[in-house]
Design a protein around this motif. Structure first.
Motif, PDB file in Angstrom:
ATOM      1  N   ALA A 159       0.805  -1.212   0.000  1.00 28.95           N
ATOM      2  CA  ALA A 159       0.000   0.000   0.000  1.00 28.95           C
ATOM      3  C   ALA A 159       0.844   1.270   0.000  1.00 28.95           C
ATOM      4  CB  ALA A 159      -0.943   0.007   1.203  1.00 28.95           C
ATOM      5  N   ASP A 160       2.070   1.184   0.516  1.00 25.08           N
ATOM      6  CA  ASP A 160       2.912   2.375   0.591  1.00 25.08           C
ATOM      7  C   ASP A 160       3.836   2.540  -0.616  1.00 25.08           C
ATOM      8  OD1 ASP A 160       4.546   0.238   1.121  1.00 25.08           O
ATOM      9  OD2 ASP A 160       5.463   1.090   2.931  1.00 25.08           O
ATOM     10  N   SER A 161       3.642   1.729  -1.656  1.00 26.45           N
ATOM     11  CA  SER A 161       4.514   1.816  -2.828  1.00 26.45           C
ATOM     12  C   SER A 161       4.109   2.984  -3.722  1.00 26.45           C
ATOM     13  CB  SER A 161       4.450   0.516  -3.632  1.00 26.45           C
ATOM     14  OG  SER A 161       3.168   0.358  -4.215  1.00 26.45           O
ATOM     15  N   GLU A 162       5.060   3.497  -4.455  1.00 24.55           N
ATOM     16  CA  GLU A 162       4.796   4.618  -5.368  1.00 24.55           C
ATOM     17  C   GLU A 162       3.804   4.221  -6.452  1.00 24.55           C
ATOM     18  OE1 GLU A 162       7.135   7.770  -8.312  1.00 24.55           O
ATOM     19  OE2 GLU A 162       8.246   6.195  -7.264  1.00 24.55           O
ATOM     20  N   ALA A 163       3.885   2.979  -6.909  1.00 24.44           N
ATOM     21  CA  ALA A 163       2.982   2.516  -7.958  1.00 24.44           C
ATOM     22  C   ALA A 163       1.533   2.575  -7.487  1.00 24.44           C
ATOM     23  CB  ALA A 163       3.347   1.094  -8.374  1.00 24.44           C
ATOM     24  N   VAL A 164       1.307   2.226  -6.238  1.00 24.89           N
ATOM     25  CA  VAL A 164      -0.052   2.275  -5.687  1.00 24.89           C
ATOM     26  C   VAL A 164      -0.523   3.719  -5.561  1.00 24.89           C
ATOM     27  CG1 VAL A 164      -1.408   1.889  -3.583  1.00 24.89           C
ATOM     28  CG2 VAL A 164      -0.003   0.057  -4.534  1.00 24.89           C
ATOM     29  N   THR A 165       0.360   4.608  -5.126  1.00 25.21           N
ATOM     30  CA  THR A 165      -0.007   6.023  -5.004  1.00 25.21           C
ATOM     31  C   THR A 165      -0.407   6.597  -6.357  1.00 25.21           C
ATOM     32  OG1 THR A 165       1.461   6.345  -3.122  1.00 25.21           O
ATOM     33  CG2 THR A 165       0.812   8.309  -4.334  1.00 25.21           C
ATOM     34  N   VAL A 166       0.391   6.304  -7.392  1.00 25.15           N
ATOM     35  CA  VAL A 166       0.085   6.802  -8.731  1.00 25.15           C
ATOM     36  C   VAL A 166      -1.230   6.208  -9.233  1.00 25.15           C
ATOM     37  CG1 VAL A 166       0.834   6.796 -11.143  1.00 25.15           C
ATOM     38  CG2 VAL A 166       2.487   7.241  -9.322  1.00 25.15           C
ATOM     39  N   ALA A 167      -1.415   4.909  -9.035  1.00 25.08           N
ATOM     40  CA  ALA A 167      -2.645   4.259  -9.489  1.00 25.08           C
ATOM     41  C   ALA A 167      -3.863   4.786  -8.740  1.00 25.08           C
ATOM     42  CB  ALA A 167      -2.528   2.746  -9.312  1.00 25.08           C
ATOM     43  N   ALA A 168      -3.699   5.063  -7.442  1.00 26.27           N
ATOM     44  CA  ALA A 168      -4.801   5.597  -6.645  1.00 26.27           C
ATOM     45  C   ALA A 168      -5.194   6.986  -7.142  1.00 26.27           C
ATOM     46  CB  ALA A 168      -4.418   5.650  -5.175  1.00 26.27           C
ATOM     47  N   MET A 169      -4.203   7.823  -7.459  1.00 27.61           N
ATOM     48  CA  MET A 169      -4.494   9.149  -7.973  1.00 27.61           C
ATOM     49  C   MET A 169      -5.162   9.072  -9.347  1.00 27.61           C
ATOM     50  SD  MET A 169      -3.775  11.213  -5.621  1.00 27.61           S
ATOM     51  CE  MET A 169      -4.029  12.714  -6.569  1.00 27.61           C
ATOM     52  N   HIS A 170      -4.733   8.106 -10.145  1.00 25.25           N
ATOM     53  CA  HIS A 170      -5.354   7.894 -11.454  1.00 25.25           C
ATOM     54  C   HIS A 170      -6.820   7.503 -11.281  1.00 25.25           C
ATOM     55  CE1 HIS A 170      -6.516   5.446 -14.978  1.00 25.25           C
ATOM     56  NE2 HIS A 170      -5.804   6.324 -15.657  1.00 25.25           N
ATOM     57  N   ALA A 171      -7.065   6.565 -10.381  1.00 23.41           N
ATOM     58  CA  ALA A 171      -8.436   6.103 -10.154  1.00 23.41           C
ATOM     59  C   ALA A 171      -9.308   7.218  -9.588  1.00 23.41           C
ATOM     60  CB  ALA A 171      -8.414   4.917  -9.193  1.00 23.41           C
ATOM     61  N   TRP A 172      -8.757   7.975  -8.650  1.00 21.03           N
ATOM     62  CA  TRP A 172      -9.503   9.079  -8.048  1.00 21.03           C
ATOM     63  C   TRP A 172      -9.838  10.132  -9.100  1.00 21.03           C
ATOM     64  CZ3 TRP A 172      -7.300  12.751  -3.712  1.00 21.03           C
ATOM     65  CH2 TRP A 172      -8.353  13.535  -3.203  1.00 21.03           C
ATOM     66  N   SER A 173      -8.862  10.473  -9.932  1.00 16.79           N
ATOM     67  CA  SER A 173      -9.093  11.451 -10.985  1.00 16.79           C
ATOM     68  C   SER A 173     -10.207  10.992 -11.921  1.00 16.79           C
ATOM     69  CB  SER A 173      -7.806  11.685 -11.788  1.00 16.79           C
ATOM     70  OG  SER A 173      -6.781  12.191 -10.962  1.00 16.79           O
ATOM     71  N   LEU A 174     -10.210   9.696 -12.208  1.00 21.18           N
ATOM     72  CA  LEU A 174     -11.216   9.148 -13.112  1.00 21.18           C
ATOM     73  C   LEU A 174     -12.621   9.288 -12.537  1.00 21.18           C
ATOM     74  CD1 LEU A 174     -11.918   7.428 -15.675  1.00 21.18           C
ATOM     75  CD2 LEU A 174     -11.770   5.444 -14.164  1.00 21.18           C
ATOM     76  N   VAL A 175     -12.834   8.774 -11.318  1.00 19.27           N
ATOM     77  CA  VAL A 175     -14.197   8.782 -10.776  1.00 19.27           C
ATOM     78  C   VAL A 175     -14.632  10.186 -10.394  1.00 19.27           C
ATOM     79  CG1 VAL A 175     -14.130   6.388 -10.010  1.00 19.27           C
ATOM     80  CG2 VAL A 175     -13.347   8.190  -8.441  1.00 19.27           C
ATOM     81  N   HIS A 176     -13.661  11.024  -9.980  1.00 16.43           N
ATOM     82  CA  HIS A 176     -14.012  12.396  -9.611  1.00 16.43           C
ATOM     83  C   HIS A 176     -14.398  13.198 -10.853  1.00 16.43           C
ATOM     84  CE1 HIS A 176     -14.150  15.595  -6.651  1.00 16.43           C
ATOM     85  NE2 HIS A 176     -13.545  16.389  -7.513  1.00 16.43           N
ATOM     86  N   GLY A 177     -13.608  13.053 -11.905  1.00 11.68           N
ATOM     87  CA  GLY A 177     -13.943  13.745 -13.144  1.00 11.68           C
ATOM     88  C   GLY A 177     -15.251  13.248 -13.731  1.00 11.68           C
ATOM     89  N   LEU A 178     -15.460  11.952 -13.681  1.00 11.88           N
ATOM     90  CA  LEU A 178     -16.698  11.366 -14.171  1.00 11.88           C
ATOM     91  C   LEU A 178     -17.893  11.909 -13.395  1.00 11.88           C
ATOM     92  CD1 LEU A 178     -17.688   9.254 -16.218  1.00 11.88           C
ATOM     93  CD2 LEU A 178     -17.418   7.512 -14.446  1.00 11.88           C
ATOM     94  N   SER A 179     -17.731  12.026 -12.082  1.00  4.62           N
ATOM     95  CA  SER A 179     -18.805  12.555 -11.238  1.00  4.62           C
ATOM     96  C   SER A 179     -19.170  13.979 -11.636  1.00  4.62           C
ATOM     97  CB  SER A 179     -18.382  12.526  -9.765  1.00  4.62           C
ATOM     98  OG  SER A 179     -18.154  11.208  -9.322  1.00  4.62           O
ATOM     99  N   HIS A 180     -18.155  14.811 -11.858  1.00  4.48           N
ATOM    100  CA  HIS A 180     -18.420  16.204 -12.207  1.00  4.48           C
ATOM    101  C   HIS A 180     -19.036  16.330 -13.604  1.00  4.48           C
ATOM    102  CE1 HIS A 180     -17.218  18.821  -8.946  1.00  4.48           C
ATOM    103  NE2 HIS A 180     -16.223  17.999  -8.682  1.00  4.48           N
ATOM    104  N   LEU A 181     -18.624  15.507 -14.537  1.00  4.19           N
ATOM    105  CA  LEU A 181     -19.245  15.530 -15.859  1.00  4.19           C
ATOM    106  C   LEU A 181     -20.743  15.238 -15.751  1.00  4.19           C
ATOM    107  CD1 LEU A 181     -16.564  13.692 -18.028  1.00  4.19           C
ATOM    108  CD2 LEU A 181     -17.254  16.093 -18.212  1.00  4.19           C
TER     109      LEU A 181
END
Length: 214
Positions: A159-181
């Motif tokens: 959970a503390d790996s950089e790959a997880v942080t990047v993937a989490a931000m990618h996923a968050w950006s996706l659902v957050h942007g989708l929500s606002h659209l």
């Protein structure tokens, strides 16, 4: 584990119908629940005097729990994050494997935004990171930690790996942007079926995420 907020939809509805009734000693909870009810009715930023009338107490009584309107809005936003975290946790319980749980929590995020548009906008659009209270910081952190842990499980990475942080931000950006659209009416303008499009976007994103993890 996430726990459901004390200000559940049933609590909010009960207070909205009987504003003069609340348990002695729970005025703060009653005010928060009434504030959430007003947000659901389309009031962008409920005020303390308005809540006092709704709950059936004097305006001075509200100041025992909230110094000003900003403190009230902060409490409402924190409650929103707790409810979002709970909704995502409950969604995760409906799937048996990590990728399915990740997909379910993504849908829960977007559906939360659709069901609580005014609250969602308040949570993410009103408070700068530098001005967040401890309560709001803890509540928003709870929601993000759930996302990070879900990504880590889906990718089978620490959970503390950089790959997880990047993937989490990618996923968050996706659902957050989708929500606002969706909230901004863009899907309706395109004539798209919202539920079907949400699922297809999340499925495609999940497939892309698995490719990155290989």
């Amino acid at each position: 584990m996430y726990t459901m907020s004390t200000s559940s939809p049933a609590t909010i509805a009960a207070i909205a119908k009987s504003p003069e009734r609340y348990h002695h000693g729970n005025l703060r909870e009653a005010l928060v629940a009434a504030g959430l009810a007003l947000l659901a009715e389309g009031v962008a930023e409920p005020g303390l005097r308005e809540l006092a009338r709704r709950v059936g107490v004097s305006a001075n009584a509200t100041y025992r729990h909230f110094a000003d309107k900003e403190a009230l809005l902060t409490a409402l936003a924190a409650e929103g994050f707790r409810q979002l975290a709970a909704a995502q946790w409950q969604a995760a319980l409906t799937a048996a494997e990590p990728v399915g749980r990740f997909f379910a929590t993504g849908r829960a995020y977007v559906h939360f935004a659709r069901q609580h548009p005014a609250l969602f906008r308040l949570m993410f659009g009103r408070f700068a990171l530098a001005n967040r209270s401890e309560e709001l910081e803890a509540a928003s952190g709870l929601a993000y930690e759930g996302l990070r842990q879900g990504v880590a499980a889906a990718l089978r990475l620490p959970a503390d790996s950089e790959a997880v942080t990047v993937a989490a931000m990618h996923a968050w950006s996706l659902v957050h942007g989708l929500s606002h659209l969706i909230l901004d009416g863009q899907f309706a303008a395109l004539g798209q079926d919202e539920d079907a499009m949400i699922d297809r976007v999340l499925i495609q994103a999940g497939q892309f995420g698995r490719q990155l993890a290989v």
